[in-house]
Design an enzyme around this catalytic site. Structure first.
Site, PDB file in Angstrom:
ATOM      1  N   CYS A   2       0.850  -1.189   0.000  1.00 58.09           N
ATOM      2  CA  CYS A   2       0.000   0.000   0.000  1.00 58.09           C
ATOM      3  C   CYS A   2       0.886   1.240   0.000  1.00 58.09           C
ATOM      4  O   CYS A   2       1.958   1.261   0.601  1.00 58.09           O
ATOM      5  CB  CYS A   2      -0.948   0.110   1.194  1.00 58.09           C
ATOM      6  SG  CYS A   2      -2.072  -1.266   1.335  1.00 58.09           S
ATOM      7  N   ARG A  27       3.527   0.043  -5.046  1.00 59.95           N
ATOM      8  CA  ARG A  27       3.350  -0.573  -3.739  1.00 59.95           C
ATOM      9  C   ARG A  27       2.023  -1.343  -3.625  1.00 59.95           C
ATOM     10  O   ARG A  27       1.775  -2.023  -2.631  1.00 59.95           O
ATOM     11  CB  ARG A  27       3.373   0.494  -2.641  1.00 59.95           C
ATOM     12  CG  ARG A  27       4.653   1.290  -2.613  1.00 59.95           C
ATOM     13  CD  ARG A  27       4.635   2.280  -1.481  1.00 59.95           C
ATOM     14  NE  ARG A  27       4.545   1.609  -0.212  1.00 59.95           N
ATOM     15  CZ  ARG A  27       5.573   1.123   0.469  1.00 59.95           C
ATOM     16  NH1 ARG A  27       6.777   1.261  -0.002  1.00 59.95           N
ATOM     17  NH2 ARG A  27       5.405   0.510   1.609  1.00 59.95           N
ATOM     18  N   TRP A  75      -2.952  -2.500  -1.611  1.00 57.77           N
ATOM     19  CA  TRP A  75      -2.710  -3.919  -1.861  1.00 57.77           C
ATOM     20  C   TRP A  75      -3.516  -4.634  -0.792  1.00 57.77           C
ATOM     21  O   TRP A  75      -3.210  -4.538   0.396  1.00 57.77           O
ATOM     22  CB  TRP A  75      -1.218  -4.231  -1.733  1.00 57.77           C
ATOM     23  CG  TRP A  75      -0.871  -5.618  -2.160  1.00 57.77           C
ATOM     24  CD1 TRP A  75      -0.612  -6.044  -3.430  1.00 57.77           C
ATOM     25  CD2 TRP A  75      -0.724  -6.770  -1.324  1.00 57.77           C
ATOM     26  NE1 TRP A  75      -0.331  -7.388  -3.436  1.00 57.77           N
ATOM     27  CE2 TRP A  75      -0.393  -7.858  -2.163  1.00 57.77           C
ATOM     28  CE3 TRP A  75      -0.853  -6.997   0.039  1.00 57.77           C
ATOM     29  CZ2 TRP A  75      -0.176  -9.143  -1.672  1.00 57.77           C
ATOM     30  CZ3 TRP A  75      -0.643  -8.281   0.530  1.00 57.77           C
ATOM     31  CH2 TRP A  75      -0.300  -9.338  -0.323  1.00 57.77           C
ATOM     32  N   ASN A 101      -1.348   1.758   5.967  1.00 58.59           N
ATOM     33  CA  ASN A 101      -0.583   0.721   5.281  1.00 58.59           C
ATOM     34  C   ASN A 101      -0.135  -0.258   6.349  1.00 58.59           C
ATOM     35  O   ASN A 101       0.587   0.132   7.265  1.00 58.59           O
ATOM     36  CB  ASN A 101       0.620   1.378   4.579  1.00 58.59           C
ATOM     37  CG  ASN A 101       1.655   0.375   4.103  1.00 58.59           C
ATOM     38  OD1 ASN A 101       1.333  -0.788   3.897  1.00 58.59           O
ATOM     39  ND2 ASN A 101       2.885   0.822   3.941  1.00 58.59           N
ATOM     40  N   GLY A 102      -0.561  -1.519   6.251  1.00 57.99           N
ATOM     41  CA  GLY A 102      -0.156  -2.504   7.257  1.00 57.99           C
ATOM     42  C   GLY A 102      -1.320  -3.385   7.638  1.00 57.99           C
ATOM     43  O   GLY A 102      -2.333  -3.445   6.925  1.00 57.99           O
ATOM     44  N   GLU A 488      16.095 -17.242 -11.346  1.00 50.87           N
ATOM     45  CA  GLU A 488      15.696 -15.846 -11.509  1.00 50.87           C
ATOM     46  C   GLU A 488      14.983 -15.637 -12.853  1.00 50.87           C
ATOM     47  O   GLU A 488      13.976 -14.918 -12.933  1.00 50.87           O
ATOM     48  CB  GLU A 488      16.936 -14.943 -11.371  1.00 50.87           C
ATOM     49  CG  GLU A 488      16.733 -13.472 -11.637  1.00 50.87           C
ATOM     50  CD  GLU A 488      15.727 -12.778 -10.722  1.00 50.87           C
ATOM     51  OE1 GLU A 488      15.268 -13.378  -9.745  1.00 50.87           O
ATOM     52  OE2 GLU A 488      15.383 -11.622 -11.031  1.00 50.87           O
ATOM     53  N   LYS A 492      11.189 -14.265 -13.251  1.00 49.06           N
ATOM     54  CA  LYS A 492      10.852 -13.085 -14.068  1.00 49.06           C
ATOM     55  C   LYS A 492       9.711 -13.422 -15.012  1.00 49.06           C
ATOM     56  O   LYS A 492       8.782 -12.653 -15.165  1.00 49.06           O
ATOM     57  CB  LYS A 492      12.050 -12.615 -14.908  1.00 49.06           C
ATOM     58  CG  LYS A 492      13.166 -11.893 -14.217  1.00 49.06           C
ATOM     59  CD  LYS A 492      12.845 -10.502 -13.744  1.00 49.06           C
ATOM     60  CE  LYS A 492      12.233 -10.523 -12.387  1.00 49.06           C
ATOM     61  NZ  LYS A 492      13.046 -10.570 -11.236  1.00 49.06           N
ATOM     62  N   GLU A 495       6.296 -14.049 -13.082  1.00 52.10           N
ATOM     63  CA  GLU A 495       5.657 -12.931 -12.380  1.00 52.10           C
ATOM     64  C   GLU A 495       5.097 -11.871 -13.327  1.00 52.10           C
ATOM     65  O   GLU A 495       4.126 -11.217 -12.989  1.00 52.10           O
ATOM     66  CB  GLU A 495       6.567 -12.304 -11.325  1.00 52.10           C
ATOM     67  CG  GLU A 495       7.716 -11.489 -11.838  1.00 52.10           C
ATOM     68  CD  GLU A 495       8.541 -10.851 -10.714  1.00 52.10           C
ATOM     69  OE1 GLU A 495       7.969 -10.428  -9.713  1.00 52.10           O
ATOM     70  OE2 GLU A 495       9.768 -10.775 -10.888  1.00 52.10           O
ATOM     71  N   HIS A 511      16.121 -36.056 -13.096  1.00 53.67           N
ATOM     72  CA  HIS A 511      15.458 -36.615 -11.911  1.00 53.67           C
ATOM     73  C   HIS A 511      13.982 -36.244 -11.850  1.00 53.67           C
ATOM     74  O   HIS A 511      13.368 -36.342 -10.794  1.00 53.67           O
ATOM     75  CB  HIS A 511      16.176 -36.141 -10.645  1.00 53.67           C
ATOM     76  CG  HIS A 511      17.601 -36.609 -10.576  1.00 53.67           C
ATOM     77  ND1 HIS A 511      17.951 -37.918 -10.336  1.00 53.67           N
ATOM     78  CD2 HIS A 511      18.766 -35.936 -10.770  1.00 53.67           C
ATOM     79  CE1 HIS A 511      19.269 -38.025 -10.362  1.00 53.67           C
ATOM     80  NE2 HIS A 511      19.788 -36.836 -10.636  1.00 53.67           N
ATOM     81  N   LYS A 610       5.559  -4.079  -5.049  1.00 55.65           N
ATOM     82  CA  LYS A 610       7.014  -3.967  -5.054  1.00 55.65           C
ATOM     83  C   LYS A 610       7.608  -4.238  -3.680  1.00 55.65           C
ATOM     84  O   LYS A 610       8.641  -4.868  -3.537  1.00 55.65           O
ATOM     85  CB  LYS A 610       7.384  -2.548  -5.521  1.00 55.65           C
ATOM     86  CG  LYS A 610       8.871  -2.285  -5.652  1.00 55.65           C
ATOM     87  CD  LYS A 610       9.419  -2.956  -6.870  1.00 55.65           C
ATOM     88  CE  LYS A 610      10.907  -2.806  -7.022  1.00 55.65           C
ATOM     89  NZ  LYS A 610      11.457  -3.847  -7.903  1.00 55.65           N
TER      90      LYS A 610
HETATM   91  O1  M6R Z   1      12.733  -5.542  -1.669  1.00 61.21           O
HETATM   92  P1  M6R Z   1      13.203  -6.955  -1.581  1.00 61.21           P
HETATM   93  O2  M6R Z   1      14.443  -7.202  -2.366  1.00 61.21           O
HETATM   94  O3  M6R Z   1      13.352  -7.419  -0.159  1.00 61.21           O
HETATM   95  O4  M6R Z   1      12.041  -7.796  -2.214  1.00 61.21           O
HETATM   96  C1  M6R Z   1      12.072  -9.186  -2.228  1.00 61.21           C
HETATM   97  C2  M6R Z   1      11.051  -9.749  -3.185  1.00 61.21           C
HETATM   98  O5  M6R Z   1       9.764  -9.362  -2.809  1.00 61.21           O
HETATM   99  C3  M6R Z   1      11.301  -9.301  -4.616  1.00 61.21           C
HETATM  100  O6  M6R Z   1      12.590  -9.615  -5.037  1.00 61.21           O
HETATM  101  C4  M6R Z   1      10.274  -9.952  -5.565  1.00 61.21           C
HETATM  102  O7  M6R Z   1      10.476 -11.321  -5.625  1.00 61.21           O
HETATM  103  C5  M6R Z   1      10.348  -9.315  -6.956  1.00 61.21           C
HETATM  104  N1  M6R Z   1       9.033  -9.066  -7.455  1.00 61.21           N
HETATM  105  C6  M6R Z   1      11.029 -10.157  -7.961  1.00 61.21           C
HETATM  106  O8  M6R Z   1      11.080  -9.569  -9.207  1.00 61.21           O
END
Ligand code: M6R
Length: 615
Positions: A2, A27, A75, A101-102, A488, A492, A495, A511, A610
Site C-alpha cells: 500500500c 506498492r 494492496w 498501510n499494514g 531468476e 521473471k 511474475e 530426476h 514492489k
Molecule cells: O525488496 P526486496 O528485495 O526485499 O524484495 C524481495 C522480493 O519481494 C522481490 O525480489 C520480488 O520477488 C520481486 N518481485 C522479484 O522480481
C-alpha cells in the site's frame, strides 16, 4: 504494501496526492482513494482499480479544492478489493479520516468491542476499526487527536503507517509508524507525507523518516512534534537532505520502468562499485566491511537471508563466497528462517539482502538473528530504509530507484556488491594474492561495458519472444553460478507474463522435469563456456533427443551449442563467477517482451506489489 500520501499546506492538495499515488502505485494497485478537505467539507472518492481510474472518477464526482488531502493505493489484505474497502476511511462521526498501510492483527476483537458500544462498520477492513478505535478513545478520554492516536495505537497489535486528520483541526495531520515506512517532507509552512520520498521530491529536499513506534503531529506554523508511541516521550526529529532526483523516478523515454531499469544496469553496476573498487591498487574500500572486518574474518559461517529475487542474488553469493573466499555460506528464505528456530550464534555473520529494505520477512529474520547475537550486515538499495536502519552495518547498492515490480537492476547490483565483499575477504584471508585480486577487479570494471553488449541481444530476444509467447510452460536450466540465474529467469517470466516456469540445476532435469519435455516445451539453458560447459552440452543433447525447444545463452563465438539449439543468444566472455551479471540480461529481456506481447502489465503484474511489508 500500500502507498500512502498526505499533504497539508498552502498548495492545492489534490494534484500532489494524485501524482504521489501514481509514483507509489508500485506498492499496490488493487484500489485507490483520496480525501480532500477544504476546511468545511471532506470530498472523498475511492474506487477499485488503479490510480488512473481514481483520477477519472474523482475529477468527475468531487470538488477538488482544498489544502489538506490524503490518498491511498491499496494492496488488499483484509477485505476484497472493492470501492467500499478502499481507503480513506471515516470514523462513525465522520470527523476523523484515515489511510493505513499494514495490518492490525487484533482488529476482530476490537471491532466486536466497538460494535457493543454502538459503532457501525461499512467495510471489511482493519483500518475502519482503527479509525473508530481512535474516535472512541478521543471521546472517552476527552483528548485531542494526537493523544487519542497514541492511546489507540498502544492497544493494537500489528503493523502500520497511518495518516489521520480531524475535521475540527484543519491545520493538523497526525502520522504514526510501526513496521511500514513513512517519510515526512518538510517545506515552508507545509508538510508532505508518503510511503517513500518520491511523491514530494520536486517540492522539498528536506525530509525525515519516522522510526518504528514513533508518531508525529504535523501542525502548520509549528515545529514537528515527534513522540514515542509507547510512553509519549519526546524525540528530536532527524531531518535529512534527500539525494533523490526527479529524473530517477520517471520513465525517461522508455515505455516501461522495467525496460528502463534493465537498460540502466551498466550505469547501476558502475555506481555500485564506484569509489569502492580501486583496481590499480588492488583495493576494495567499503566502510561497513572495513569497520567490522574481524567479525567477517572470524565468522564460522555466513547466513544469507532474503526473499524473491534478492534470495536468488544470495544464492549467487553463496557460490562466490565459498569459491573465492572459502567461507561457508547458507542461504535461507527469510520467511522460513524466522519461523524454524534456527541455530545461530555470535560467531555467525548474517547478511540480509533487500532492494526495498522494507520486506517484512527479511526484517523479522534480522531481528531474530540480532536477538541470537549474530552480527547482521544489510545489503539494501533504498537509502534510509527500515532494513538499513535495523542492521548492525551494511552497504547500499546505489542502483537508483527501482520502480518496476519485477526486480532487474537490483539483482545485478546486489551480486556486484556481494562480489566485492567476497573479494575483499578473500584478500584479507590470504586466499587471493594481490595480483589475482587485481585481475578480478579489472574484469569487474569491464562488466558495465559487457552488460551493454549483452543488451544488444534485445532485437533477437524480441524475435524469440514472438515464437514462444503463447507457451504455457517453460523450463530454465543452469549449473553452478548460473543455477540461481535459471531460478531468476523463471521467476521473471512467471511474475510478469503469468506463464508457468521452473528453474532447475541442469543436472537435476533427469530426476524429474525431463518428463515434461516434448516438442512444445521451451527450455532455456545457460551454457556459457566456463564451469561445467561439457556437462551442460550433454543436458542440451538430452533435451534435443526428446524434441524440446532449446534457447541457449552462450559465450560469444560458441559453435557447439549453436548446432544443437533452436536459438542462441550470445553474451561476452568473462570470469565464471561474473557470468550471472551477463547471462541474466537476455532472460530479463525475454520475460519483458513475452509479457508485453501477451498484453500483460509489465510494471504492475497482477496480485504483486514492489515492497512486501506484510508477512
Ligand atoms: O525488496 P526486496 O528485495 O526485499 O524484495 C524481495 C522480493 O519481494 C522481490 O525480489 C520480488 O520477488 C520481486 N518481485 C522479484 O522480481
Amino acid at each position: 504494501m500500500c502507498g500512502i500520501v498526505g499533504y497539508i499546506g498552502h498548495r492545492d492538495a489534490y494534484p500532489i496526492i494524485i501524482k504521489g499515488l501514481q509514483r507509489l502505485e508500485y506498492r499496490g494497485y488493487d484500489s485507490a482513494g483520496v480525501a480532500i478537505y477544504d476546511g468545511k467539507n471532506i470530498n472523498l472518492s475511492k474506487t477499485k482499480g488503479k490510480v488512473e481510474d481514481l483520477k477519472k472518477k474523482s475529477e468527475s464526482e468531487i470538488s477538488l479544492a482544498g489544502k489538506l488531502g490524503i490518498g491511498h493505493t491499496r494492496w488488499a489484505t483484509h477485505g476484497v478489493p472493492n470501492d467500499v474497502n478502499s481507503h480513506p476511511h471515516y470514523s462513525n462521526s465522520g470527523e476523523l479520516v484515515i489511510i493505513h498501510n499494514g495490518i492490525i492483527e487484533n482488529y476482530d476483537s476490537i471491532k466486536k468491542e466497538l460494535i457493543k458500544r454502538g459503532y457501525v462498520f461499512h467495510s471489511d477492513t482493519d483500518t475502519e476499526v482503527l479509525v473508530n478505535l481512535i474516535e472512541e478513545v478521543k471521546k472517552k478520554e476527552d483528548v485531542k487527536l494526537g493523544k487519542a492516536v497514541q492511546i489507540a495505537l498502544n492497544q493494537v497489535v500489528g503493523a502500520y503507517a497511518i495518516t489521520v486528520f480531524d475535521i475540527n483541526k484543519p491545520d493538523e495531520i497526525v502520522v504514526a509508524k510501526l513496521g511500514s515506512p513513512l517519510a515526512i517532507g518538510i517545506g515552508e509552512n507545509e508538510f508532505f507525507i508518503a510511503s517513500d520520498a518520491s511523491p514530494f521530491i520536486e517540492f522539498t529536499n528536506n525530509a525525515m523518516y519516522l522510526e518504528d513506534e514513533q508518531m508525529a503531529i504535523l501542525r502548520l506554523g509549528k515545529e514537528i512534534k515527534l513522540r514515542k508511541i509507547k510512553d509519549d516521550s519526546v524525540v528530536y526529529p532527524n531531518i535529512q537532505e534527500l539525494q533523490l532526483n526527479i529524473e530517477e523516478i520517471e520513465k525517461g523515454g522508455y515505455d516501461h520502468f522495467m525496460l528502463k531499469e534493465i537498460y540502466e544496469q551498466p550505469r547501476a553496476i558502475l555506481d555500485t562499485y564506484r569509489g569502492r573498487l580501486l583496481a590499480s591498487q588492488g583495493l576494495i574500500k567499503m566502510a561497513g566491511v572495513d569497520d567490522n572486518l574481524e567479525k567477517f574474518l572470524n565468522a564460522n559461517r555466513i547466513i544469507i537471508v532474503a526473499c524473491g529475487t534478492s534470495w536468488h542474488a544470495g544464492l549467487v553469493a553463496e557460490y562466490i563466497f565459498e569459491d573465492l573466499a572459502r567461507i561457508p555460506v547458507e542461504v535461507e528464505y527469510a520467511s522460513e528462517f524466522r519461523y524454524r528456530n534456527p541455530v545461530i550464534t555470535d560467531k555467525d555473520v548474517v547478511i540480509a539482502i533487500s532492494q526495498s529494505g522494507e520486506t517484512a520477512d527479511t526484517l523479522a529474520a534480522i531481528k531474530l538473528a540480532k536477538e541470537k547475537g549474530a552480527f547482521v550486515f544489510g545489503v539494501c538499495n533504498v537509502v534510509g530504509s527500515s532494513i538499513s536502519r535495523e542492521t548492525d552495518a551494511g552497504a547500499y547498492t546505489h542502483a537508483g530507484p527501482e520502480i518496476g515490480v519485477a526486480s532487474t537492476k537490483a539483482f545485478t547490483t546486489q551480486i556486484t556488491i556481494l562480489t566485492l565483499i567476497a573479494l575483499k575477504l578473500a584478500k584479507e584471508k590470504g586466499v587471493f594474492s594481490t595480483s589475482k585480486l587485481h585481475e578480478f577487479l579489472t574484469e569487474l570494471e569491464n562488466i558495465p561495458s559487457k552488460v551493454e553488449k549483452a543488451l544488444q541481444s534485445n532485437k533477437l530476444v524480441e524475435k524469440i519472444a514472438e515464437v514462444y509467447k503463447d507457451s504455457t510452460n517453460c523450463l530454465y536450466l543452469g549449473r553452478g553460478y548460473n543455477f540461481p540465474v535459471a531460478l531468476e529467469g523463471a521467476l521473471k517470466l512467471k511474475e510478469i507474463s503469468y506463464i508457468h516456469a521452473e528453474g532447475y540445476p541442469a543436472a537435476e532435469m533427469k530426476h524429474g522435469p525431463i518428463a515434461l519435455i516434448d516438442e512444445h516445451m521451451p527450455v532455456i539453458v545457460i551454457a556459457t563456456n566456463k564451469g561445467h560447459y561439457d556437462k551442460v552440452v550433454s543436458n542440451i543433447q538430452e533435451i534435443k533427443s526428446r524434441k524440446g525447444r532449446i534457447i541457449a545463452i552462450v559465450t560469444e563465438g560458441d559453435t557447439t551449442v549453436k548446432e544443437l539449439a533452436d536459438y542462441v543468444i550470445e553474451v561476452p566472455e568473462t570470469f565464471e563467477s561474473l557470468t550471472p551479471l551477463l547471462t541474466t540480461i537476455p532472460l530479463q529481456l525475454l520475460s519483458y517482451h513475452i509479457a508485453l506481447m501477451r498484453g500483460c502489465n509489465v510494471d504492475q503484474p497482477r496480485n504483486l506489489a514492489k515492497s512486501v511489508t506484510v508477512e
